[in-house]
Design a protein around this motif. Structure first.
Motif, PDB file in Angstrom:
ATOM      1  N   THR A   1     -34.835 -30.552  24.702  1.00 27.39           N
ATOM      2  CA  THR A   1     -34.573 -30.347  26.731  1.00 27.39           C
ATOM      3  C   THR A   1     -33.667 -29.053  26.511  1.00 27.39           C
ATOM      4  O   THR A   1     -32.136 -29.173  26.808  1.00 27.39           O
ATOM      5  CB  THR A   1     -34.713 -31.127  27.182  1.00 27.39           C
ATOM      6  OG1 THR A   1     -35.458 -32.217  26.779  1.00 27.39           O
ATOM      7  CG2 THR A   1     -35.279 -30.525  28.892  1.00 27.39           C
TER       8      THR A   1
ATOM      9  N   ARG B   1     -38.358 -35.060  16.810  1.00 34.12           N
ATOM     10  CA  ARG B   1     -37.745 -34.876  18.232  1.00 34.12           C
ATOM     11  C   ARG B   1     -37.538 -33.816  19.101  1.00 34.12           C
ATOM     12  O   ARG B   1     -38.861 -33.409  19.260  1.00 34.12           O
ATOM     13  CB  ARG B   1     -37.043 -33.803  16.853  1.00 34.12           C
ATOM     14  CG  ARG B   1     -36.244 -34.733  16.017  1.00 34.12           C
ATOM     15  CD  ARG B   1     -35.336 -33.935  14.400  1.00 34.12           C
ATOM     16  NE  ARG B   1     -35.559 -32.761  14.161  1.00 34.12           N
ATOM     17  CZ  ARG B   1     -35.184 -31.874  13.587  1.00 34.12           C
ATOM     18  NH1 ARG B   1     -33.471 -31.362  14.630  1.00 34.12           N
ATOM     19  NH2 ARG B   1     -36.227 -30.488  13.483  1.00 34.12           N
ATOM     20  N   SER B   2     -36.930 -33.860  20.099  1.00 33.30           N
ATOM     21  CA  SER B   2     -37.179 -33.050  21.069  1.00 33.30           C
ATOM     22  C   SER B   2     -36.002 -32.427  21.972  1.00 33.30           C
ATOM     23  O   SER B   2     -34.896 -33.816  22.227  1.00 33.30           O
ATOM     24  CB  SER B   2     -37.946 -33.807  23.111  1.00 33.30           C
ATOM     25  OG  SER B   2     -37.638 -33.584  23.405  1.00 33.30           O
TER      26      SER B   2
ATOM     27  N   HIS C   1     -36.324 -37.169  28.041  1.00 35.49           N
ATOM     28  CA  HIS C   1     -36.475 -37.358  26.371  1.00 35.49           C
ATOM     29  C   HIS C   1     -37.459 -38.863  26.288  1.00 35.49           C
ATOM     30  O   HIS C   1     -37.978 -37.986  25.307  1.00 35.49           O
ATOM     31  CB  HIS C   1     -34.387 -38.214  25.425  1.00 35.49           C
ATOM     32  CG  HIS C   1     -34.898 -37.603  23.973  1.00 35.49           C
ATOM     33  ND1 HIS C   1     -35.074 -36.582  23.690  1.00 35.49           N
ATOM     34  CD2 HIS C   1     -35.024 -38.469  23.224  1.00 35.49           C
ATOM     35  CE1 HIS C   1     -34.666 -36.683  22.230  1.00 35.49           C
ATOM     36  NE2 HIS C   1     -34.952 -37.857  22.501  1.00 35.49           N
TER      37      HIS C   1
END
Lengths: 758, 285
Positions: free
Chosen positions: A696, A693-694, A646
């Protein structure tokens, strides 16, 4: 204690952090050797010229100055730095000499090394060196490189070093029969990695033993050792490169630079340890620059929106010399411009032009950042022309799961084929839209609210990783039962120790705390390839898995001797080995450490992929762009550590925004670098882009390595410029503003708006 | 990036400091917060023989607020101004402008005396001094003199200071509570040098028309400047949309900003007009 599969996939805090935040890290500037001298480098202030003479007699007279080293003092042959990746004989003329040899070709090129008792004295001495240079016309950019009669390398006859070509299918036929064709020019400005800790070396020559030790290596220690040993005329094993803590790499740190040779050479000549610490101004003119790509590309599309062809010309301004990885970006632009989409045909040429600027090399997402800017902008322009929904246009062309593995264009010369390994590109695309609330927010598109025009942008990308050919790991079960892991991978701030500990702990089914990771330095393993191309986790991690299997074998054999049984009858349960009711622990198994080595070989790249979306607001009065929301959704196959990943994603996106809006290495027409400090080279700071924002995902494992993981350190940066460019164009849809040149600075955007209004 | 060698003194009285400067034959420099001088030394753009550090001088670090206005000692730091709640009322333009000075670390060390003497064309403090008819108290070998900001700033990084003189205080005239004002600047990132900035205030007469308009600009010329054409366009008029447009147009017409790597002159000109219009708009809201 047996611990099964409990570490990989868990958000483990970085084991490196406590040491770092407590000030207990050891960076190269912290390394000091007894009797040490200091080196400072005289760099050319002229972009292009012939060296008539260098007179350093007055510098040598200064108290405390010990030696001055110039090309003339290196003997008959000035060592040239070989190219590490995609080395071709026809590119050898462009290799950089470690000191300017008869000519200077960029501002910042090392001309002499002053060795003195202190760095301050050495800097004083620089002012007493008389450098007489006959100035030649500077080649300061693409146009001059192509039209200016001035040549950087007279023997070559032109300023074009080589032209790569990426091909797939029959592009000419596709364009002939296409319903619609659109051609555009795109430009990505020169900018590069600005890692927090500048470079530096401490070198110590043991004349009695004939051994050279150098502190400050990073990224590719083993390759650099070979180059250094050859240049110094030493046996490879007489050279030891030591990796200490590193404050960031991003592709630039750790490549073999002139200083990688000059500081050890200085230590040999001085017969005392020599230290060099780069300052920021020096970094900006000496470490690899990057990007600086211009392209003129054309897309062919069928009436129903299928991508039939992509063709055109790319120019990469690579600066004065071809550096160790200088071809990577220019080749990648061509190979990755079609990205995650099915183009029936591709024919792209990418020419590397030499100019009187600092040489270039890889910077996070090399070539891909540039290619994605062109492609994603082009797709939006097509959608506008064809009055198609840009989401629908992308959906129609994204590679489908059923098409995997999917071939990428083949690049020649140094022929390389490549294929996308696995993925559900459509699922990630839709997930991004859903998380982003694209549909709700679409109502805001083009609207003027409180003086700002609002807009949305989207783009999809692929991220290559896990370059071969192999990585080495050595596992040692110490006599106290702890496990030492020795790796060819390097730590460049990516959390290598944490991640490798997780993998090793799971593989050996022992507690995390029992693992010690040793990496980077050349004496840990026989060979190693290092950390680049998002390869450490996949390559280093997979080699640990293989080594763990071998170590378990060795543990069984050792225990079998103690138990008087066959190895197959020994069971391992965590840190305990057993046979027929008898037990031994790892700590009382053997009087000597048990040691194995293993290599993981890989010829196939991993391809992580994803989609990013941006919501921006544009102030037409100032040209300012507010990033209101930025979202990245990426599938990496398998996450080792969601927390560090992240961090990588967020940091990578911020770097992408820096490259999109702020960062620019500016030259004037004489080849003078005008950005020499952080007052002029604008890096994004912690407070500039707060809304990122990420997410995964682990949708499709990589089929080509035992971890199932895909390289994931660079992805975030790759589509950012395209996504932001599209969002800005969307906000200004009514004006038909098309931002096709970076950086998207307030003055540039204001200019585009003004032109559109007229 | 090591400064060239220099001698260093940290006198305990102003008289001693002035004597040291006078003994330097024009090659001595005053240092306090060091936020402008240290980078110049590191780049070897400045190479003084002697640095006279004001750190042991007392009495220069005070903010005094009285009927005659605000007096800022030369060693007052940006963070001191930020933390002085009285200034929000006593001099809101100053308080607002100083929020835009550089970054946290710089604001903890940088001083107003240093900023005035350094005279960066984009800096906020010289803009405040000029726009507000500030006066500098200056002490040198010849004694004490008071100089108006309007004649103090003479060019890029140039002032009327003699080599043996030290700015000890800035006086800003009293600020009526009903005064209308605005500060606007725009930089590539928050805290960077502004590509253009505008400082303005005026009072309203009984007809609700602007009088005594003061409009200053930073980042668009060699030094901070007053926009007299814009002031004339504002004075005597009600601050309406049309008036604002006329003032902004007058301002843009009267300037000729330079180009650099961050912005072309044409952009700075347009930006100044935008900021001025927005500032005026804000001043009536």
């Amino acid at each position: 204690m047996k611990v099964s599969n409990s570490y990989v996939g868990r958000p483990m805090e970085r084991v490196e952090d406590l040491r770092m935040v407590r000030g207990r890290g050891t960076y190269v500037a912290d390394v000091n050797r007894p009797d040490q001298l200091y080196a400072v480098i005289l760099r050319s202030s002229v972009a292009h010229g012939t060296i008539r003479s260098i007179d350093f007699t007055r510098a040598l007279e200064l108290p405390g100055v010990r030696h001055v080293l110039t090309a003339g003092g290196l003997g008959d042959f000035v060592p040239r730095i070989p190219v590490r990746l995609q080395s071709l004989p026809e590119l050898e003329p462009f290799h950089q000499p470690v000191l300017a040899d008869r000519k200077v070709r960029y501002v910042g090129e090392p001309v002499a090394v002053v060795i003195a008792d202190t760095a301050a004295i050495a800097e004083d001495a620089l002012e007493h060196i008389v450098l007489d240079i006959e100035t030649l016309p500077a080649v300061a950019g693409r146009e001059q490189a192509e039209t200016e009669p001035s040549l950087l390398f007279e023997g070559h006859g032109s300023n074009t070093a080589i032209t790569w070509r990426a091909c797939l299918g029959d592009a000419d036929a596709a364009f002939k029969s296409a319903d619609y064709v659109r051609r555009e020019r795109f430009k990505v400005q020169r900018h590069t990695a600005m890692f927090m800790e500048p470079r530096g070396f401490v070198a110590e020559w043991n004349a009695v033993a004939g051994e050279m030790t150098v502190w400050g290596t990073a990224k590719t220690a083993f390759y650099n050792r070979r180059v250094l040993a050859a240049a110094l005329g030493l046996d490879e094993h007489a050279v030891k490169l030591v990796e200490v803590d590193v404050g960031g790499g991003f592709g630039s740190r750790g490549e073999f630079y002139p200083e990688d040779y000059l500081i050890p050479a200085a230590a040999m000549i001085a017969r005392r340890p020599v230290k060099w610490t780069e300052d920021r101004r020096e970094h900006m003119m000496s470490a690899n620059h990057s990007r600086d790509i211009e392209c003129d590309v054309e897309i062919a599309v069928s009436r129903d929106g299928r991508f039939l062809g992509l063709r055109g010309q790319i120019w990469a301004d690579i600066g004065a010399y071809l550096r160790t990885n200088g071809s990577v970006g220019p080749r990648n632009v061509a190979q990755c411009m079609s990205g995650p989409y099915c183009f029936e045909s591709v024919d792209l040429r990418s020419s590397m032009l030499v100019t009187n600027k600092t040489p270039t090399g890889s910077y996070r997402g090399p070539g891909r950042f540039e290619a994605d800017f062109a492609r994603e902008r082009l797709i939006d322009i097509v959608a506008r022309d064809l009055e198609m929904d840009r989401l629908e246009l992308r959906r129609r062309n994204l590679v489908a799961d059923s098409q995997m593995p999917y071939p990428l264009p083949t690049v020649t010369p140094f022929e390389s084929t490549n294929e996308l390994d696995s993925g559900d590109y459509h699922a990630v695309f839709d997930r991004c839209l859903a998380e982003f609330k694209w549909e709700d927010r679409s109502k805001l598109r083009g609207r003027l609210i409180d003086g700002y025009y609002h807009g949305l942008g989207i783009g999809s990308f692929i991220e290559g990783g896990a370059a071969g050919p192999k990585e080495d790991a050595r596992l040692v079960l110490e006599t106290d039962g702890s496990l030492s892991v020795y790796l060819g991978s390097s730590a460049i701030g990516q959390g290598l120790e944490t991640i490798m500990s997780q993998i090793a702990a799971d593989a050996m089914e022992v507690p995390f705390e029992r693992i010690t990771i040793n990496h980077g330095s050349t004496d840990h393993v026989k060979d190693g390839y290092g950390s680049y191309h998002s390869r450490s986790t996949v390559m280093g991690g997979s080699s640990i898995l293989l080594a763990a299997e071998k170590l378990k074998e060795l543990i069984r054999e050792t225990a079998a001797k103690r138990f008087n049984c066959s190895p197959a009858d020994v069971s391992i349960d965590g840190e305990k080995v057993s046979h027929a009711g008898n037990h031994l622990t790892f700590s009382n198994l053997s009087d000597i450490p048990l040691e194995v080595e293993a290599s993981f070989f890989n010829s196939k790249h991993t391809w992580a992929y994803g989609t990013q979306a941006a919501y921006v607001a544009v102030d037409p009065g100032t040209g300012h762009v507010k990033v209101i929301d930025y979202l990245s959704v990426e599938d990496v196959g398998r996450m080792i550590n969601p927390l560090t990943l992240h961090g990588q994603a967020i940091g990578s996106i911020v770097q992408g925004l820096g490259g999109t809006f702020l960062e620019h290495l500016v030259y004037d027409s004489e080849g003078q670098l005008l950005t020499g400090s952080f007052a002029d080279y604008l890096l994004p700071t912690a407070s500039d882009f707060p809304n990122i924002r990420s997410i995964t995902l682990e949708l499709k494992r990589c089929p080509n390595n035992p971890l199932g993981a895909k390289g994931a350190g660079e992805g975030g940066i790759i589509p950012v410029a395209g996504v932001i460019g599209n969002a800005v164009a969307d906000a200004l849809f009514h004006l038909n503003v098309q931002p096709n040149e970076l950086p998207l600075s307030p003055p540039r955007l204001w200019q585009l708006i003004e032109e559109a209004r007229q | 990036m090591k400064p060239p060698s220099f001698a260093y003194a940290s006198p305990s009285t102003l008289a001693e400091a002035v004597n040291l400067l006078a003994s330097g034959n024009g090659n001595a420099k005053v240092i306090s917060g060091g936020q402008s001088l240290m980078p110049m030394l590191a780049f070897r753009l400045a190479a003084p023989d002697l640095l006279v550090d004001l750190k042991h001088l007392k009495d220069l670090g005070t903010i005094t607020i009285g009927d005659d206005g605000v007096r800022l000692g030369a060693k007052v730091r940006w963070c001191d101004i930020e933390n002085d709640r009285r200034l929000v009322r006593s001099h809101p333009l100053l308080a607002e402008a100083i929020k835009h000075v550089a970054h946290y670390q710089v604001r903890n060390r940088g001083t107003i005396g240093g900023s005035l003497a350094h005279a960066d064309p984009s800096a906020e403090m010289p803009g405040v001094a000029l726009t507000c008819d500030g006066e500098m108290t200056i002490v040198g070998s010849g004694g004490t003199r008071v100089e108006k900001a309007s004649s103090f700033f003479t060019g890029p990084l140039q002032t009327s200071l003699e080599p043996d003189e030290i700015v000890t205080e800035l006086h800003l005239p009293a600020w009526p509570a009903t005064r209308r004002w605005a500060f606007r600047e725009f930089a590539r990132r928050k805290g960077d040098f502004a590509m253009a900035g505008v400082l303005l205030f005026y009072d309203l007469d009984h007809r609700n028309c602007a009088v005594d308009a003061h409009i200053g600009a930073i980042g668009i010329a060699d030094c901070p400047i007053r926009l007299s054409a814009a002031e004339a366009a504002l004075n005597g008029n009600a601050v309406t949309e049309d008036c604002i447009a006329a003032v902004a147009a007058a301002a843009k017409e009267s300037i000729d900003p330079p180009s650099d790597i961050h912005a072309p002159g044409a952009y700075r000109r347009a930006l100044l007009g935008t900021l001025l219009a927005r500032g005026l708009q804000h001043s009536i809201s």
